[in-house]
Each structure stands twice: as structure tokens, then as C-alpha cells.
Design a protein around this motif. Structure first.
Motif, short mmCIF file in Angstrom:
data_model
loop_
_atom_site.label_atom_id
_atom_site.label_comp_id
_atom_site.label_asym_id
_atom_site.label_seq_id
_atom_site.Cartn_x
_atom_site.Cartn_y
_atom_site.Cartn_z
N SER A 251 0.84 -1.21 0.00
CA SER A 251 0.00 0.00 0.00
C SER A 251 0.87 1.25 0.00
CB SER A 251 -0.93 0.00 1.21
OG SER A 251 -0.21 -0.10 2.42
N ASP A 325 -14.96 7.08 5.78
CA ASP A 325 -15.15 7.25 4.34
C ASP A 325 -14.45 8.51 3.85
OD1 ASP A 325 -16.63 4.95 4.49
OD2 ASP A 325 -18.58 5.93 4.23
N GLU A 328 -10.71 7.83 3.76
CA GLU A 328 -10.35 6.92 2.67
C GLU A 328 -10.27 7.64 1.33
OE1 GLU A 328 -11.92 2.55 4.26
OE2 GLU A 328 -13.11 3.66 2.77
N ARG A 329 -10.93 8.78 1.23
CA ARG A 329 -10.86 9.56 -0.01
C ARG A 329 -9.63 10.49 -0.01
NH1 ARG A 329 -16.61 9.60 0.76
NH2 ARG A 329 -16.54 11.64 1.80
N ASP A 332 -4.54 6.73 0.66
CA ASP A 332 -4.73 5.37 0.14
C ASP A 332 -5.57 4.58 1.16
OD1 ASP A 332 -4.57 2.84 -0.90
OD2 ASP A 332 -2.46 2.56 -0.44
N PRO A 333 -6.76 4.10 0.76
CA PRO A 333 -7.64 3.44 1.73
C PRO A 333 -7.06 2.16 2.32
CG PRO A 333 -8.50 3.22 -0.51
CD PRO A 333 -7.39 4.22 -0.57
N ALA A 334 -6.29 1.41 1.52
CA ALA A 334 -5.67 0.19 2.07
C ALA A 334 -4.66 0.56 3.15
CB ALA A 334 -5.01 -0.61 0.96
N CYS A 337 -6.57 1.70 6.36
CA CYS A 337 -7.20 0.64 7.14
C CYS A 337 -6.19 -0.28 7.80
CB CYS A 337 -8.16 -0.16 6.26
SG CYS A 337 -9.58 0.80 5.70
N ARG A 376 -10.89 -5.03 6.02
CA ARG A 376 -11.26 -3.92 5.13
C ARG A 376 -10.05 -3.49 4.29
NH1 ARG A 376 -15.58 -0.47 4.83
NH2 ARG A 376 -15.17 1.56 3.85
N ALA A 377 -8.88 -3.51 4.89
CA ALA A 377 -7.66 -3.15 4.15
C ALA A 377 -7.45 -4.10 2.98
CB ALA A 377 -6.46 -3.17 5.09
N GLY A 379 -9.67 -5.66 1.41
CA GLY A 379 -10.72 -5.38 0.43
C GLY A 379 -10.38 -4.21 -0.47
N HIS A 380 -9.46 -3.35 -0.03
CA HIS A 380 -9.08 -2.18 -0.83
C HIS A 380 -7.90 -2.44 -1.76
CE1 HIS A 380 -11.83 0.87 0.59
NE2 HIS A 380 -11.55 0.63 1.85
#
Length: 381
Positions: A251, A325, A328-329, A332-334, A337, A376-377, A379-380
Motif C-alpha cells: 500500500s 469514508d 479513505e478519499r 490510500d484506503p488500504a 485501514c 477492510r484493508a 478489500g481495498h
């Protein structure tokens, strides 16, 4: 005072375990002191016994005990061998002399050999005394001054004593934890924008300060601590650690920039209506880092509040997704998380209590929360 003391009762007050660095136990004692005339005077005292390394073994009042090759150091509060200014901070007379005005002092927290905080009350209002090892206090004073020069809302320095004492102003506003307890509702988005503006205002010169590894960067250490508290859950703790290490390598943590370094609800103050940030405290970790770790710290701490005190934080389930949310925008969302999972992993061992209150449910809830952030990480990716 008397020449002989007899301990009439004692109980363990606190246990401070630092894996690899030793254990310090605080004891509350009931003591009879026998005066020269034979009179007994009963009082309460506090003592500490520690297996930690002591760098000042000749401190007056410090006693070294050995048994079967093990060594423990014992002292009576406030004679902490690693905090030479503690006795000053705990003395209204000495603090009044230093500040030039009569004050009272109240001990707020004490972590033996590491730090202490006292609340100082006087005619000029409330301030706070922070006690640490002298080099650490010098570093903290430098950071407070840096933020003040940059116009960042944080407490100003009122007194810097080279023996290891810093007195700072009281923060403006209310702790963010109070606002979270009452629910952010439609103010959540605006408040996060205000938090972003505060982080954007951190001075670039902070990049030249000492770098401190983020929680996720020390995931193996925190997995070990968590497994020590929850030995039956060692496989889960180690699985989280391996997952964090895997996703960290895959990530984008973003550029190096100034970070607060301990950016969570207890260290952030907001306006009474929770519409904007009014300041930050505990700036010991100000320095170079990744913005994503400040957001991970905020989200990670917030996500364990329902396990820590479910009755006090009934609105986190509604407010946390809004901030998650939005963050995450921004990064980097991964990375966000997985680093949040690292923060939560670091908080598992802290759920353990020594006062007899049940804590396993809290610790297991934190463990499940770390797993949820890790999932969740993935998933990104």
C-alpha cells in the motif's frame, strides 16, 4: 519526622509492564511512623518497585533489592530516580516559588520512571505541569515553541525547568472525546475538515525532528503484548501482525510530512458546539511521518471506544463511518485501514486492568476490531 516506620497494610495500586523493559508496581501503603517520643503517627504513602533499568542508582532514598539473581529497585513517591523534577511538581511550595504566585497542585497521572502530569491551580487559572526525564522535557518544550511560532493552536509554555519540568497553559475548548460521547451528527464532516486544516498548519520544520515509528510499523511488538494479555488468542494476534506487514508492503503510505503523532480524541480539543477544532495537546510525538498515520490514530482510538465504555459512546457506530469514508478519499484506503488495524492492535494489551474489574470483553472487542480493519484493508487492495 520519626526514625522508625511500620507498614500496617498495603495493596497493589498499579502495574506498568513494558515488554522487554521491565515491570513497575505501585503500592499504596498504610504506615505508622514512630516518633522519638514514642508517639505513633499513621498515614498513607506510595511506593514503587521496579525491575526496569535505573540510570541514576545513587538517587537518595533509592533501595536496591536482589534475590536469586533478580534485581528490583524500590523508592517512595515522589522520589522517582528517573524523574528528578517530580518532587518539585508535587510540592505546592516549590511550584509556587517557581511560578511566582501561590498555587495548589493535583497529581493527574504518574507512570513510574517515565512521566507524570499535575494540574496547577492559582489566581491566574489552571495550567499543567509535565514531568519527564530532562532530555524529553527539553524536546517537548522545543515542540511547543515550534507550534506557537507557527500559529498552531496548542498550549504555550509558561515554565521550562531543566531538571525535567514543563508548565504549559490549559487547552481551549472541550476534549473531542466529550463531543464524540454526545454524538457528532451533522457536524461530523465539518469537524473533520477542521481537523484537516489543523494538520495542514503543522510547521514544515517539524520534518527535521526525530522520526518515531508508527504503530503498524511495530506490529510484531504489539502482537506480542496483546498475546501476553490474551494468551489464548495468540494465533489471532500473530495473524493480524502478519497481515499488517503484508499490506504495509503493498500500500501507499504517502509522502513524509509533519504529523502530530498521537492524534486521537483525548489530545484534540474542539469548540463547545463541536463545529471546529480549538487546539491539540500532548505534542511529544510531533515530527516527520505520514498523514495516514494521524488519521489511523484518530479512527483506531475512536473504534475501540464502544468496547471501552459502551454506555458513554453510543453514537460511534453512526459517526465513525462518516470519518472513515472521508479519510479513505484523502489517503490510500488500504494504507489507512491497515495502519488503523495497527493502532487497534497496540491498544489491546491496554484493556487489561489490575483493579479487579472485568476487562476480557473489552480486550476481545478490540481484537475483533483490529481484525475488521485488516479485512477492510485487504478489500481495498
Amino acid at each position: 519526622m520519626g526514625q522508625l516506620a511500620v507498614i500496617r497494610g498495603w495493596k497493589v495500586h498499579s502495574i506498568h509492564h513494558r515488554p522487554g523493559a521491565g515491570v513497575t508496581v505501585g503500592y499504596a501503603l498504610t504506615v505508622d511512623r514512630i516518633l522519638d517520643d514514642g508517639e505513633h503517627v499513621r498515614g498513607e504513602e506510595y511506593m514503587c518497585a521496579s525491575t526496569a533499568h535505573i540510570s541514576h542508582p545513587n538517587t537518595p532514598g533509592l533501595v536496591r533489592l536482589t534475590s536469586r539473581g533478580a534485581t528490583a529497585w524500590v523508592w517512595r513517591y515522589p522520589g522517582d530516580p528517573e524523574l528528578p523534577a517530580l518532587h518539585i511538581a508535587c510540592s505546592p511550595r516549590e511550584m509556587s516559588a517557581l511560578l511566582g504566585t501561590p498555587v495548589s497542585v493535583e497529581l493527574m497521572s504518574y507512570r513510574p520512571t517515565r512521566r507524570a502530569v499535575v494540574r496547577v491551580r492559582g489566581a491566574n487559572g489552571v495550567s499543567y505541569g509535565k514531568v519527564a526525564r530532562p532530555p524529553q522535557v527539553d524536546s517537548l518544550a522545543k515542540r511547543h515553541t515550534m507550534l506557537t511560532r507557527a500559529g498552531v493552536s496548542s498550549p504555550g509554555v509558561l515554565l521550562h525547568d531543566s531538571r525535567g519540568l514543563l508548565v504549559i497553559e490549559s487547552a481551549v475548548g472541550i476534549p473531542l472525546s466529550n463531543a464524540i460521547s454526545h454524538g457528532l451528527k451533522n457536524r461530523a464532516s465539518a469537524l473533520l475538515f477542521s481537523l484537516t486544516e489543523l494538520l495542514d498548519s503543522l510547521p514544515m520544520e517539524a520534518v527535521g525532528l526525530t522520526h518515531r515509528p508508527a504503530w503498524a510499523d511495530r506490529c510484531e511488538h504489539y502482537a506480542h503484548a496483546a498475546a501476553t494479555a490474551l494468551p489464548d488468542e495468540r494465533p489471532r494476534c500473530e495473524t493480524i501482525s502478519r497481515g499488517i506487514r503484508d499490506i504495509l508492503a503493498r500500500s501507499d503510505s504517502g509522502p513524509i510530512q509533519p504529523v502530530h503523532g498521537d492524534f486521537y480524541e483525548a489530545n484534540i480539543f474542539v469548540s463547545p458546539d463541536a463545529s471546529h477544532v480549538t487546539g491539540v495537546i500532548d505534542v511529544d510525538s510531533l515530527g516527520p511521518g505520514h498523514r495516514v498515520d494521524d488519521w489511523a490514530c484518530l479512527l483506531g482510538h475512536m473504534s475501540v471506544l464502544p468496547h471501552l465504555a459502551p454506555q458513554s459512546y453510543p453514537h460511534v457506530e453512526a459517526d465513525l463511518p462518516v470519518w472513515r469514508d472521508m479519510c479513505e478519499r484523502m489517503v490510500d484506503p488500504a494504507a489507512l485501514c491497515v495502519r488503523t488495524a495497527g493502532v487497534v492492535l497496540s491498544l489491546i494489551a491496554g484493556a487489561k486492568r489490575v483493579d479487579g474489574r472485568e476487562w476480557h470483553h473489552d480486550a476481545l472487542g478490540r481484537l475483533a476490531t483490529a481484525e475488521s480493519w485488516l479485512e477492510r484493508a485487504y478489500g481495498h487492495l
